[in-house]
Design an enzyme around this catalytic site. Structure first.
Site, PDB file in Angstrom:
ATOM      1  N   GLU A 141      23.466 -24.189  31.511  1.00 53.41           N
ATOM      2  CA  GLU A 141      22.997 -24.182  32.794  1.00 53.41           C
ATOM      3  C   GLU A 141      23.532 -22.513  32.625  1.00 53.41           C
ATOM      4  O   GLU A 141      24.102 -21.851  32.584  1.00 53.41           O
ATOM      5  CB  GLU A 141      24.379 -24.839  33.608  1.00 53.41           C
ATOM      6  CG  GLU A 141      24.408 -24.230  35.415  1.00 53.41           C
ATOM      7  CD  GLU A 141      26.111 -24.887  35.826  1.00 53.41           C
ATOM      8  OE1 GLU A 141      25.196 -25.001  36.784  1.00 53.41           O
ATOM      9  OE2 GLU A 141      26.818 -24.813  34.591  1.00 53.41           O
ATOM     10  N   ASP A 176      21.136 -25.232  38.722  1.00 56.02           N
ATOM     11  CA  ASP A 176      22.136 -25.013  40.081  1.00 56.02           C
ATOM     12  C   ASP A 176      22.184 -24.487  41.264  1.00 56.02           C
ATOM     13  O   ASP A 176      21.918 -22.998  41.052  1.00 56.02           O
ATOM     14  CB  ASP A 176      23.782 -24.321  39.867  1.00 56.02           C
ATOM     15  CG  ASP A 176      24.522 -24.611  39.956  1.00 56.02           C
ATOM     16  OD1 ASP A 176      24.689 -24.227  41.433  1.00 56.02           O
ATOM     17  OD2 ASP A 176      25.752 -25.189  39.892  1.00 56.02           O
ATOM     18  N   GLN A 202      22.309 -29.505  40.585  1.00 56.53           N
ATOM     19  CA  GLN A 202      23.886 -28.904  41.353  1.00 56.53           C
ATOM     20  C   GLN A 202      24.053 -28.048  42.403  1.00 56.53           C
ATOM     21  O   GLN A 202      22.922 -27.609  42.338  1.00 56.53           O
ATOM     22  CB  GLN A 202      25.346 -28.591  39.967  1.00 56.53           C
ATOM     23  CG  GLN A 202      25.520 -29.125  38.765  1.00 56.53           C
ATOM     24  CD  GLN A 202      26.794 -28.420  38.157  1.00 56.53           C
ATOM     25  OE1 GLN A 202      26.975 -27.827  38.291  1.00 56.53           O
ATOM     26  NE2 GLN A 202      27.553 -29.272  38.016  1.00 56.53           N
ATOM     27  N   GLU A 238      29.110 -29.458  43.052  1.00 61.98           N
ATOM     28  CA  GLU A 238      30.205 -28.774  42.525  1.00 61.98           C
ATOM     29  C   GLU A 238      30.740 -27.508  43.634  1.00 61.98           C
ATOM     30  O   GLU A 238      30.185 -26.667  43.146  1.00 61.98           O
ATOM     31  CB  GLU A 238      29.213 -28.043  41.351  1.00 61.98           C
ATOM     32  CG  GLU A 238      30.457 -27.392  40.963  1.00 61.98           C
ATOM     33  CD  GLU A 238      29.977 -27.220  39.309  1.00 61.98           C
ATOM     34  OE1 GLU A 238      31.037 -26.920  37.857  1.00 61.98           O
ATOM     35  OE2 GLU A 238      28.986 -26.159  39.305  1.00 61.98           O
TER      36      GLU A 238
END
Length: 257
Positions: A141, A176, A202, A238
């Site tokens: 990530e 993300d 996310q 998240e």
């Protein structure tokens, strides 16, 4: 259909960690994720997952000494033994908890250092090989430098290039939306470009990392675009609730999810 996973490290913090599973299930979630499970025995967590009928979307490999400033070890020359031990630990937990993905953090280093780059690539290959023997998948990530200054993997294009060059069947991208917007923007188009390697997603609102729909992005549009792209994995929530976790979940109805 978008499948959400409550992040139990950030959400439901009104409860002790092992009680957050029931709280998430009571709030209607069918899946959860969290950063680090290692303060508890895997059997304790497995019991909570089974009791509450929850799938486990993802957790992270041990990051090193978090309190001392470690943010992963994959790109750190000289930490290979500790890194290998972290893989062994994560896979011991994964054998019992059966997560869909394992996230490998890179650590604090610079890609201007050839040794750090070589270490990262070698450790990524090693982690994937070890995980493959257990039927597990690894994701990496990119994380923005505002939230995590000095983080080695802070660029989506470089992450994608690394995944392509290593060409490992159980290596994917953890996309993300919050980090992408802060680093590069161009969220919808980049989803289209990267969709074939995205293994986990996310979301949190930008810039304050609260509930989706409370920031600068049209999160409803982004989530609909992601769904239309054919992505079938989980979307980890998240984010840090601005107030009470359950009250904050009203965003789902407001955004149509």
């Amino acid at each position: 259909m978008v499948k959400f996973a409550a992040n139990l490290t950030m959400m439901f913090t009104e409860h002790d960690f092992l009680d957050r599973f029931t709280a998430a299930a009571d709030a209607g979630f069918k899946a959860v994720e969290f950063l680090f499970p290692y303060a508890h025995e895997p059997d304790q967590i497995a019991e909570q997952l089974e009791r509450n009928g929850l799938e486990l979307a993802l957790f992270n490999l041990p990051p090193g000494d978090w309190d001392a400033g470690d943010r992963g070890m994959a790109a750190l020359p000289g930490r290979r033994t500790e890194f290998e031990q972290s893989i062994t630990t994560a896979l011991r937990y994964a054998a019992i908890l059966r997560p869909h993905r394992l996230h490998m953090m890179s650590g604090l280093a610079t890609r201007a250092d050839p040794e750090a780059v070589a270490t990262y690539r070698g450790n990524t290959a090693h982690a994937c090989q070890a995980a493959a023997a257990q039927g597990a998948s690894i994701v990496i990530e990119p994380i923005n430098g505002r939230d995590m200054p000095g983080y080695f993997l802070n660029d989506f294009a470089w992450a994608a290039q690394t995944i392509a060059e290593l060409s490992l069947p159980n290596l994917g991208l953890q996309y993300d939306i919050y980090h992408r917007q802060i680093m590069h923007g161009d969220v919808a188009r980049s989803i289209d470009t990267l969709i074939d390697i995205i293994g986990h997603v996310q979301i949190a609102a930008v810039p304050d990392r609260h509930e989706p729909g409370s920031g600068e992005l049209d999160d409803a549009r982004i989530l609909s675009h992601l769904d239309a792209s054919g992505y079938e994995g989980f979307v980890g929530l998240e984010y840090r609730p601005a107030g009470d976790t359950v009250a904050g979940l009203a965003w789902r109805q407001k955004l149509g999810f």
